[in-house]
Scaffold this motif. Structure first.
Motif: not given
Length: 539
Positions: A331-341, A427-441
């Protein structure tokens, strides 16, 4: 020369009188019958032994119980599993539900509005309560697959050759020579640049991909090239246009691509207001079942040499109705969250989420200012969803001039400096997760030479199997958001300059090109699929 008739007469004590001829005829007949029976027994035994070696009996039987069966009718020579692959333990079901959806049967529903940043709908219940698709969406029918003859045991041949090639490639990569200098690769970006270069070279030399032509449009074979889910569309476009890696003969393929779009599934199959992604899961289940009934390739590995590429947040959840698709397929996916199994590190691939504003010019406006001309310490502006962003705002919105943290960039500020200019000046761009772990930022920050600060627990970063993210980014645990400024100020000026230089050198690995260029984003994604597939083999 021996006279057999006289010899028999002597043994029996017969002379050769008038009745001797009748007795001799009788004895000869008996001898003929006996010899015929002996020959039959001999050849029957030989054939039985040969059959035992060619087709072993079931494990619960013995050679004595094995019954020689007539040879089955010839099947396609490539239905046998290749070396190292094993057919499923149970035969395919006699009836497999498959979709018969066609473009005319797929009623469009409104797609989610794609605003400036993260226009994502609220999370749904992956297995919605007893959802039944409305008649206009996805009719499901039952199709009986063709009967399949039992697969013969593995043999060295065309099918096995693909496995042998991958095993050879893994051996070559394990013995990769040390790379001291390469003008195309900047060593500090990589965990081991020597291994990456050798692996990439072996991929170029060996890898072949087969793309299934099956699947109704627009759900399949219809890439979208703009918006925050553009990664799956660009990969589909470039993969289907490719002539170097793609083969028309599936028997020569090492990998098989399932060319559907998770964004198109969301747009056309989701029933507005239902809060259920069940129709999407049903389509994928039926799509894979139809392919496995039509072709032998899925069944050889139960989907382990197949891959999908999907960027929508729901992509991982919509595989839940097909066990092999969920567990085995890459699975090649943006939502690469290992906590969901669902996402499996080392098998699945984290897809970089790229926000493409102008499909005709995906590289427009990239680049940023040098470190000496970046006056803002940290910047973030975006919609409030998920668990992390509200915490970020609670601690940092409007509290510190160095920390430019906004929910939405205010109009009076945007009039003086746009969102992109803020990223180019920070200098730094903050990239927090949204609903899911991935972010386009994350990729946006790389495009604008801004060091990304990633706040998302359990997130597998793109290409982490080859890239050293510590060389060009900062990963902050969610619990450390109150200490965010302290963490960033703890990075020395010299180290920051080095990190920003690395970001600038990294950028080419995250760019889409109309025609793929060596080491660009298309090739990096394909390499990760190749690299993780090699993990299946042991030396």
């Amino acid at each position: 020369m021996i006279d057999y008739e006289k010899a028999v007469d002597r043994c029996l004590g017969w002379g050769g009188g008038a009745g001797a001829g009748g007795w001799r005829s009788l004895l000869l007949l008996v001898a003929l019958v006996a010899s015929t029976a002996a020959l039959y027994a001999f050849f029957s035994s030989t054939l039985r032994v040969s059959a035992w070696f060619l087709v072993p009996p079931p494990s619960n039987s013995s050679p004595e119980e094995f019954v020689l069966l007539p040879s089955p009718p010839p099947t396609h020579r490539h239905t046998r599993p290749p070396l190292g692959r094993h057919p499923a333990s149970t035969p395919p079901p006699t009836e497999v539900p498959v979709s018969t959806a066609s473009p005319s049967l797929i009623a469009p529903s409104p797609s989610p509005a794609e605003g400036a940043y993260d226009p994502k709908t609220p999370p749904l219940v992956p297995d919605g309560p007893g959802f039944t698709p409305s008649p206009g969406f996805l009719p499901v029918s039952t199709v009986t697959p063709p009967s399949v003859a039992p697969l013969p045991p593995p043999r060295v041949g065309d099918d096995a050759m693909t496995d042998l090639q991958l095993i050879h490639a893994k051996k070559e990569i394990a013995g990769a020579p040390v790379v001291l200098h390469d003008p195309d690769l900047y060593a500090p970006l990589f965990r081991n640049v020597s291994v990456f270069k050798k692996s990439y070279k072996m991929m170029e030399r060996i890898l072949k991909v087969y793309i299934y032509e099956d699947g109704p449009k627009p759900l399949c074979h219809t890439p979208h090239l703009d918006g925050i889910y553009a990664s799956e569309g660009w990969f589909m476009k470039l993969m289907e246009e490719n002539t170097r890696f793609v083969v028309k003969d599936p028997n020569k393929a090492h990998l098989f691509y399932l060319p559907y779009s998770s964004r198109q599934l969301r747009t056309h199959l989701y029933v507005a207001g239902s809060r259920s992604m069940q129709p999407l899961s049903i389509f994928l289940r039926d799509y894979v079942n139809s392919i496995s009934a039509k072709y032998p390739f899925w069944n050889r590995t139960r989907g382990a040499d197949h891959f999908l590429v999907a960027c929508h947040d729901w992509a991982t959840y919509t595989t839940n109705l097909h066990e092999d698709l969920r567990k085995n397929t890459i699975k090649v996916v943006c939502n690469a969250d290992v906590s969901e199994g669902v996402f499996v590190r080392g098998k699945d691939v984290s897809l970089a989420e790229t926000y493409v504003r102008t499909p005709n010019s995906p590289r427009k406006a990239i680049g940023g200012r040098p470190a000496s001309r970046r006056s803002i310490l940290a910047f973030f502006a975006g919609q409030m969803h998920g668990r992390v962003r509200p915490i970020l705002l609670r601690y940092w919105r409007g509290r510190d001039r160095d920390m430019r943290i906004y929910e939405v960039l205010p109009d009076e500020i945007a009039a003086k400096m746009s969102y992109i200019e803020h990223m180019k000046s920070s200098k730094f761009c903050i990239c927090p997760m949204g609903y899911e772990v991935n972010s386009p930022r994350i990729v946006e920050a790389i495009y604008y030479d801004c060091v990304p600060v990633i706040i998302a627990n359990n997130f597998v970063l793109p290409f982490e199997e080859v890239l050293d993210w510590g060389a060009f980014s900062v990963v902050v645990a969610e619990k450390d958001i109150p200490k965010l400024k302290q963490i960033l100020l703890g990075i020395s000026g010299r180290r920051y300059v080095r990190m920003q230089t690395n970001v600038r050198r990294l950028r080419k690995h995250f760019l889409w090109n109309d025609k793929p260029v060596k080491y660009d984003l298309f090739h990096m994604i394909l390499h990760s699929i190749w690299y993780n597939r090699l993990n299946h083999y042991s030396l």
